[in-house]
Write a protein that holds these residues in place. Structure first.
Motif, short mmCIF file in Angstrom:
data_model
loop_
_atom_site.label_atom_id
_atom_site.label_comp_id
_atom_site.label_asym_id
_atom_site.label_seq_id
_atom_site.Cartn_x
_atom_site.Cartn_y
_atom_site.Cartn_z
N THR A 184 -2.66 -8.40 -7.67
CA THR A 184 -3.28 -7.08 -7.55
C THR A 184 -4.79 -7.21 -7.63
O THR A 184 -5.32 -7.76 -8.61
N TYR B 61 -2.69 0.74 -10.68
CA TYR B 61 -1.43 0.10 -11.01
C TYR B 61 -1.08 0.25 -12.49
O TYR B 61 0.09 0.20 -12.86
N ARG C 106 1.28 1.53 0.79
CA ARG C 106 0.54 1.00 -0.35
C ARG C 106 0.65 1.95 -1.55
O ARG C 106 0.72 1.51 -2.70
N TYR D 193 4.64 -6.21 1.34
CA TYR D 193 5.01 -6.73 0.02
C TYR D 193 6.41 -7.37 0.06
O TYR D 193 7.33 -6.91 -0.63
#
Length: 523
Positions: free
Chosen positions: A49, A57, A212, A245
């Protein structure tokens, strides 16, 4: 793209955007070419990240009651621009219904009904959170987030109800230059309204942005991997997540799949053929029954189509009364939208037969107007949901416009009319809408391989009108771990639509983690 029912939806005026879920500049319509082989691959993001995203996050969700018994709501923050986190935030509405038990909780199951523009929260509260199989709801917290620009998440607004009514009445089968100019003016007015409402947001409502956002939500929910069921456009959103991802893919179901490699002109053309296929299935069913307005027993689908097209032509010249409180009459565009709406689900065929009978034999357009209004999400008081506005905003950003000028459309009319003698002309003109969008597209057609992802179940229905079966075949081949599950039947999407085989297979995958063998077929 058309919205899903699981949906994608619109009238013919926005049909291309809603059905295809993207507008694209690609001009190839030849089936001999191989878009999947030519398109670039969607690149995965770094697994670590970025420090600039760490505050997003790490955020803690504060759940509260949101007025619907059994459901909780919260707000998720995400960066407006992932490339410039100092540009401000968007606030995304999230809802959940906690796992009911018995059995060990498996985590969160995120759902998306399609669109783009369909409210995932509305879908969760009205169906998924109470209608998904009990064994799934027992083990998962059912979760939905309205994507940026949609419904409760900073919705894009373009026209008021009165102007939207006028927009839906626009003639999308222009007979002369004056009517072409009127259609272009309608597209421009719609685009200008959207641009005036949210000039900055419009640049950041792409499917990549929404995918995202889903990863931030996954982290905020405390899930190591994403479990997800997406329908129609929701398959494009889910596949995009997998491409970005792949190592965070848990159990993904992509139902009514889209093919991300296709340019919009090709998408529109193949979907046009899909609606023709669905109409022929409806026509075969209709003429077997006494009183079918499209023809008597033994009438071939092609003749039934000619009869319907002749009815549309009459409406083009003389709209029918509907008894509408606002004085709206049934135009060709509204009638065609009503017919299209019923193609999504064979359970609506009886309603369509009755509406066509009233219109074609009794000069009463009320039934078809009801179908069209439902598709548009128009309320009785004349207000519209933001479905149509968000739909265009996402589609016109995801890929460049299918057509740049009216002349481009004219050149393609024979190809579209061959694909569907009933709907082809209108669908070709509908694909012009993104040409006048105030924000330049940021995406292009691409392959999604998601190398390293866990098995992903891709579901295709053989006579799906909005997402043709070939698209599911293509997406399942692109995905390195794709498993194709086929429903041999009618209607848009397959899960929860009456096939015990489909439901059992998907339930087993979601609850036990056992995917179907690639190529499994159900009816």
């Amino acid at each position: 793209m058309f919205r899903a029912r699981s949906r994608t939806g619109a009238t013919f005026l926005a049909l291309a955007a809603l059905v295809v879920s993207a507008c694209s500049s690609g001009s190839s319509t030849s089936s001999a070419s191989s878009p999947a082989a030519q398109a670039a691959e969607l690149a995965a993001l770094p697994e670590a990240t970025p420090s600039a995203l760490a505050p997003y996050y790490g955020q803690k969700l504060r759940w509260r009651s949101c007025g619907v018994p059994g459901f909780e709501c919260t707000t998720l923050r995400a960066p407006l621009d992932y490339a410039r986190t100092d540009a401000g935030d968007v606030r995304l509405a999230v809802a959940r219904k906690k796992a009911t038990g018995p059995g060990k909780r498996l985590g969160s199951l995120l759902v998306n009904p399609g669109g783009p523009g369909g409210s995932a929260i509305g879908y969760l509260q009205s169906y998924a959170g109470i209608g998904y199989p009990a064994q799934v709801r027992a083990r998962y917290d059912m979760v939905a987030v309205d994507p940026r620009g949609v419904a409760r998440s900073e919705p894009v607004e373009c026209l008021d109800g009165r102007k939207m009514d006028a927009y839906t009445l626009t003639d999308v089968t222009p007979d002369d230059q004056r009517e072409v100019d009127g259609l272009v003016d309608a597209y421009k007015g719609f685009a200008e309204g959207c641009g005036a409402d949210a000039p900055e947001l419009l640049r950041h409502v792409s499917t990549v942005d929404a995918a995202r956002d889903m990863d931030i939500l996954r982290a905020a929910l405390g899930d190591r991997k994403l479990t997800y069921v997406g329908a129609s456009y929701g398959t494009f959103l889910g596949a995009t997540y997998a491409g970005l991802y792949p190592k965070r893919v848990g159990r993904l179901v992509l139902d009514g799949a889209m093919d991300p490699t296709l340019p919009a002109r090709r998408l529109n053309l193949e979907q046009t053929a899909g609606f023709e296929t669905a109409f022929k299935a409806f026509a075969k069913d209709c003429v077997r029954q006494a009183g079918c307005p499209l023809g008597g027993r033994g009438t071939r689908p092609e003749q039934a189509g000619r009869n319907l097209k002749a009815f549309f032509d009459k409406l083009d010249a003389k709209p029918l009364p509907t008894g509408d409180a606002d004085g709206r009459r049934l135009t060709e565009s509204l009638a065609a939208t009503g017919v299209i709406a019923a193609m999504y689900d064979e359970a609506a065929w009886q309603q369509l037969r009755e509406a066509l009978t009233a219109a074609m034999k009794k000069n009463d357009g009320a039934g078809l107007l009801v179908l069209s209004d439902g598709y548009y999400e128009r309320e009785a008081d004349g207000r519209y949901s933001n479905l149509m506005y968000a739909n265009a905003a996402v589609n016109c950003l995801d890929l460049p416009p299918a057509f740049g000028t009216p002349e481009d459309v004219r050149k393609s009319l024979p190809t579209f009319e061959k694909a569907s003698p009933v709907f082809g002309e209108a669908l070709a003109w509908a694909a012009l809408n993104c040409a006048y969008w105030p924000v330049a597209a940021t995406g292009e057609p691409h392959r999604i391989e998601a190398r390293g992802a866990a098995p992903i179940v891709v579901v295709g229905t053989t006579r799906d009108p909005a997402t043709p079966y070939r698209w599911a075949q293509s997406l399942s081949r692109q995905l390195s771990s794709g498993r194709l599950l086929t429903y041999d039947g009618d209607g848009h999407t397959a899960y929860g639509r009456g096939s015990e085989c489909i439901d059992r297979t998907i339930n087993t995958y979601l609850v036990r983690g056992t995917p179907p063998t690639d190529g499994k077929r159900c009816s």
